[in-house]
Design a protein around this motif. Structure first.
Motif, PDB file in Angstrom:
ATOM      1  N   THR A  34     -27.756  89.439 -30.784  1.00 39.28           N
ATOM      2  CA  THR A  34     -29.197  89.705 -30.725  1.00 39.28           C
ATOM      3  C   THR A  34     -29.988  88.614 -31.414  1.00 39.28           C
ATOM      4  OG1 THR A  34     -28.755  92.093 -30.726  1.00 39.28           O
ATOM      5  CG2 THR A  34     -30.991  91.384 -31.271  1.00 39.28           C
ATOM      6  N   SER A  83     -29.612  85.155 -29.444  1.00 36.22           N
ATOM      7  CA  SER A  83     -30.235  85.219 -28.117  1.00 36.22           C
ATOM      8  C   SER A  83     -31.751  85.221 -28.256  1.00 36.22           C
ATOM      9  CB  SER A  83     -29.760  86.457 -27.357  1.00 36.22           C
ATOM     10  OG  SER A  83     -30.180  87.647 -27.997  1.00 36.22           O
ATOM     11  N   ILE A 108     -29.167  92.451 -15.170  1.00 37.16           N
ATOM     12  CA  ILE A 108     -28.521  91.647 -16.203  1.00 37.16           C
ATOM     13  C   ILE A 108     -27.011  91.888 -16.210  1.00 37.16           C
ATOM     14  CG2 ILE A 108     -28.908  93.365 -18.008  1.00 37.16           C
ATOM     15  CD1 ILE A 108     -29.232  90.977 -19.955  1.00 37.16           C
ATOM     16  N   ILE A 125     -24.274  88.927 -16.251  1.00 37.09           N
ATOM     17  CA  ILE A 125     -23.165  88.828 -17.207  1.00 37.09           C
ATOM     18  C   ILE A 125     -21.842  88.676 -16.479  1.00 37.09           C
ATOM     19  CG2 ILE A 125     -21.856  90.136 -18.926  1.00 37.09           C
ATOM     20  CD1 ILE A 125     -24.525  91.319 -19.868  1.00 37.09           C
ATOM     21  N   LEU A 170     -27.456  86.289 -22.362  1.00 39.03           N
ATOM     22  CA  LEU A 170     -28.529  87.076 -22.988  1.00 39.03           C
ATOM     23  C   LEU A 170     -29.712  86.181 -23.338  1.00 39.03           C
ATOM     24  CD1 LEU A 170     -26.458  89.401 -25.363  1.00 39.03           C
ATOM     25  CD2 LEU A 170     -27.746  90.111 -23.345  1.00 39.03           C
ATOM     26  N   ASN A 190     -31.524  85.148 -20.061  1.00 36.53           N
ATOM     27  CA  ASN A 190     -32.281  86.277 -19.531  1.00 36.53           C
ATOM     28  C   ASN A 190     -33.536  86.532 -20.361  1.00 36.53           C
ATOM     29  OD1 ASN A 190     -32.744  89.474 -19.713  1.00 36.53           O
ATOM     30  ND2 ASN A 190     -31.996  88.978 -17.669  1.00 36.53           N
ATOM     31  N   LEU A 191     -33.376  86.493 -21.676  1.00 33.58           N
ATOM     32  CA  LEU A 191     -34.515  86.729 -22.555  1.00 33.58           C
ATOM     33  C   LEU A 191     -35.544  85.607 -22.434  1.00 33.58           C
ATOM     34  CD1 LEU A 191     -35.646  88.673 -24.653  1.00 33.58           C
ATOM     35  CD2 LEU A 191     -34.408  87.391 -26.413  1.00 33.58           C
ATOM     36  N   ALA A 218     -33.202  93.180 -25.798  1.00 33.80           N
ATOM     37  CA  ALA A 218     -32.012  92.324 -25.890  1.00 33.80           C
ATOM     38  C   ALA A 218     -30.941  92.985 -26.743  1.00 33.80           C
ATOM     39  CB  ALA A 218     -32.396  90.961 -26.466  1.00 33.80           C
ATOM     40  N   GLN A 252     -29.479  95.703 -24.502  1.00 35.70           N
ATOM     41  CA  GLN A 252     -28.747  95.161 -23.357  1.00 35.70           C
ATOM     42  C   GLN A 252     -27.479  94.427 -23.779  1.00 35.70           C
ATOM     43  OE1 GLN A 252     -31.837  92.821 -21.532  1.00 35.70           O
ATOM     44  NE2 GLN A 252     -32.427  94.464 -20.153  1.00 35.70           N
ATOM     45  N   SER A 253     -27.396  94.042 -25.047  1.00 31.84           N
ATOM     46  CA  SER A 253     -26.181  93.359 -25.511  1.00 31.84           C
ATOM     47  C   SER A 253     -24.957  94.265 -25.378  1.00 31.84           C
ATOM     48  CB  SER A 253     -26.342  92.914 -26.966  1.00 31.84           C
ATOM     49  OG  SER A 253     -26.417  94.036 -27.840  1.00 31.84           O
TER      50      SER A 253
END
Length: 220
Positions: A27, A30, A68, A72, A97, A100-101, A158, A161-162
């Motif tokens: 987190t 990213s 996402i 991945i 990540l 995407n972020l 994030a 989603q991790s």
């Protein structure tokens, strides 16, 4: 029905904390990637050069309009085959990540940049400031302040989603919860403990986003 025993979750805390360390690491970095690269990408998005804006749009559409989870899985299984590179699962998880972020933060920055009064840009031009000075000393501070609530919300997303990187073997919090469930045959306690950890951290960051939004409202 199996008797519930949440005391066992306390005994398993070291295993969950090891996973939480990986989750927080993913987190943190990213978000570093997303914040820095998102701003640079947003500058491309507001560029007067049309091909650059076209590339910006392509990047945004790819990462915002595909799941996402698919991103991945694609990176984990296709990048090694296509480019003959073999990175660790943690690094690939961090990379996707962050990418995407970057897309979501870039849109937040872009909207904030376009909300800056044109007089501020005109003043920078009148003072003879170059584009680098204007970007990093005039535009970025205002854009970051305006976009801060959205950026914090994206950071929370994030963090949540991790958990998806657990599906490809990264030993994050979700992975450790799944492993604990398998080892102890106590999925209710294991997954509930993981859910509580995600909930507590997300609520804390959500409150932070609210504080930042209220503070920004005072200076407008």
């Amino acid at each position: 029905m199996q008797d519930l025993d949440f005391f066992f979750a306390f005994a398993s805390a070291p295993q969950l904390l090891e996973g939480l360390k990986v989750t927080l690491w993913l987190t943190l970095w990213s978000n570093v990637i997303g914040l820095a690269c998102g701003f640079l990408l947003a500058m491309v998005g507001v560029s007067p050069i049309r091909p650059l804006r076209w590339l910006y749009t392509c990047y945004i559409e790819v990462f915002r309009c595909t799941p996402i989870l698919l991103q991945i899985v694609w990176f984990f299984f296709c990048v090694p085959i296509l480019f003959n590179v073999y990175w660790s699962g943690e690094f690939l998880g961090l990379l996707i990540l962050g990418l995407n972020l970057t897309a979501f933060n870039a849109e937040a920055y872009r909207a904030s940049i376009q909300a800056i009064p044109p007089a501020h840009h005109d003043a920078a031009v009148a003072l003879g400031l170059g584009w680098r000075v204007t970007a990093f000393n005039v535009v970025m501070p205002q854009a970051a302040r305006n976009a801060m609530p959205v950026l914090v919300t994206n950071a929370i997303g994030a963090f949540q989603q991790s958990a998806l990187v657990a599906l490809v073997g990264v030993a994050d919090l979700m992975y450790q919860g799944k492993l604990l469930s398998t080892q102890t045959y106590r999925p209710i306690e294991a997954y509930t403990s993981v859910a509580v950890i995600y909930l507590v951290i997300s609520v804390v960051f959500g409150q932070l986003a609210g504080m930042i939004e209220r503070r920004n409202a005072l200076y407008r």
